[in-house]
Scaffold this motif. Structure first.
Motif, PDB file in Angstrom:
ATOM      1  N   ASN A 331       0.827  -1.217   0.000  1.00 38.23           N
ATOM      2  CA  ASN A 331       0.000   0.000   0.000  1.00 38.23           C
ATOM      3  C   ASN A 331       0.858   1.263   0.000  1.00 38.23           C
ATOM      4  O   ASN A 331       0.461   2.307  -0.533  1.00 38.23           O
ATOM      5  N   LYS A 363      -0.091  -3.420  -9.899  1.00 39.84           N
ATOM      6  CA  LYS A 363      -0.441  -1.996  -9.800  1.00 39.84           C
ATOM      7  C   LYS A 363       0.280  -1.149 -10.848  1.00 39.84           C
ATOM      8  O   LYS A 363       0.099   0.064 -10.888  1.00 39.84           O
ATOM      9  N   ARG A 416      -7.974  -7.733  -1.890  1.00 40.05           N
ATOM     10  CA  ARG A 416      -8.708  -6.588  -2.413  1.00 40.05           C
ATOM     11  C   ARG A 416     -10.140  -6.561  -1.864  1.00 40.05           C
ATOM     12  O   ARG A 416     -10.664  -5.522  -1.460  1.00 40.05           O
TER      13      ARG A 416
END
Length: 422
Positions: A331, A363, A416
């Protein structure tokens, strides 16, 4: 000294003669009338003074019993009681005994016991049955080849005690024997700290413990897992227990030579040792495969500690600590810290590092060639992981199975959907 010995002999003869000349009156929860030994009050040393040292000793984890077969008496205390207070007195032939209600050893039947107490029913073992009242129990023999028991059988044994309805002994005057427990723990620590330590000596030590595991204060060892790591390193992780204390023993060895060893209890390190020579060899081999330096003092770099690999573990279904750390690093986009974990010698940490970098790749972050090479190597590894599956823990899956493409997609979706992965 001579006079004291003569007095003990006289007392022994008198007590022996008393047992044969008349039926001694039994007092439930207390003892035998005219014999000074009392339940929950007298310690075993008083028994030895009165009856001498010609007894049969039966000692296990739960109790220690002194039996005087010539007299028909046995005295029992709890093995972990420092004060060795008498908790039970057993009476058999040739001792003669009776109660005020008329029940008499070797003369009354179990049917007589039921009638006197207006109560029925026995507990049974393979060879005997027994009926308990407050502070006293009556035993009859039974045929091991048949079901049930014959209530006409004579009461061949009586136990005087102070047990509750669940069969637990009284704790009056009880003091846990911490010193004996510490002595057993220290034996183990001394073996591990020995300058001449070898695994052969350590195996011999546990061989002795296994033979004595029914005796008081046993050390119990259970292997959590055993696995092969890189560079011919074997890791053995065990849990050791003794009377409510739990220890973790983590061992690394190469061809039966010590690499690293650590014994811990509740995050306290009791023993930690390693071979400088073996560690240097191991670190040099590892350093040749990666440009990221390894710190032997860091748990995430060197397998000095054990970790659990999993997604959601335990009753509450929470990520293991290092799994949560990996999620936080993803994150925060901490590429280098995940790369360091990828290159850890600790299999669980390395697996988390791989997954974290894979998540960054999903990502859109580019993975550099050194990490790509390590990830390709790790994805083929047959090293087993210490995993959790719900509330079940153990070495169950290989790294390559965990890092399969399909499994990585499932893990990513799970994090997620849980909202943990941003």
């Amino acid at each position: 000294m001579r006079n004291i010995r003569n007095l003990n002999i006289i007392l022994f003869i008198l007590s022996f003669a008393t047992g044969f000349s008349q039926s001694n009156l039994l007092i439930p929860q207390n003892g035998i009338e005219d014999i000074s030994i009392r339940i929950d009050t007298t310690d075993i040393s008083a028994v030895e003074k009165l009856y001498g040292n010609e007894f049969e000793l039966n000692a296990n984890q739960s109790y220690t019993r002194y039996t005087y077969p010539k007299i028909g008496l046995a005295f029992q205390y709890e093995s972990d009681d420092k004060n060795k207070i008498i908790r039970s007195i057993f009476l058999k032939s040739p001792f003669q005994a009776k109660l005020k209600n008329g029940i008499e050893l070797n003369k009354s039947s179990m049917k007589d016991v039921f009638e006197k107490y207006s109560d029925k029913g026995c507990f049974t073992s393979k060879t005997y049955a027994w009926h308990s009242q407050k502070g006293i129990s009556f035993f009859i023999k039974k045929d091991s080849t048949k079901k049930g028991y014959n209530t006409d059988n004579k009461v061949y044994k009586i136990e005087i005690h102070n047990k509750n309805k669940f069969g637990m002994t009284s704790q009056v005057n009880f003091e846990f024997d911490k010193e004996r427990k510490e002595e057993r723990i220290q034996e183990m620590v001394n073996i591990l700290n020995d300058d001449d330590f070898t695994f052969e000596k350590f195996d011999d030590f546990w061989g002795i413990q296994k033979k004595n595991d029914t005796k008081p204060f046993p050390l119990k060892k259970q292997e959590n897992f055993k696995r092969e790591l890189e560079f011919d390193i074997a890791q053995l992780n065990s849990e050791i227990r003794i009377y409510g204390s739990v220890f973790e023993l983590n061992i690394l060895k190469c061809n039966n030579d010590l690499v690293y060893l650590k014994l811990t209890s509740e995050n306290e390190i009791l023993v930690e040792r390693y071979s400088d020579k073996q560690i240097d060899i191991l670190l040099n081999k590892h350093q040749n495969k990666t440009s990221i330096p390894i710190d032997i003092k860091s748990a995430i770099d060197f397998p000095s500690d054990t970790f659990v690999y999993g997604t959601f573990c335990g009753f509450a279904g929470m990520p293991p600590t290092e799994s949560q750390t990996m999620i936080d690093l993803v994150n925060e986009g901490k590429y280098y810290k995940l790369a360091r974990r990828l290159n850890s010698m600790n299999p669980e940490i390395a697996t988390y590092g791989y997954i974290g970098l894979d998540f960054l790749r999903k990502k859109g972050m580019e993975i550099k060639p050194p990490e790509l090479l390590k990830m390709a190597e790790l994805s083929k590894s047959n090293i087993q992981l210490n995993t959790c599956q719900g509330c079940v823990f153990g070495v169950t899956e290989t790294i390559k199975d965990v890092l399969s493409e399909d499994n990585l997609k499932v893990i990513y979706s799970a994090y997620r959907e849980s909202g943990l992965l941003k």
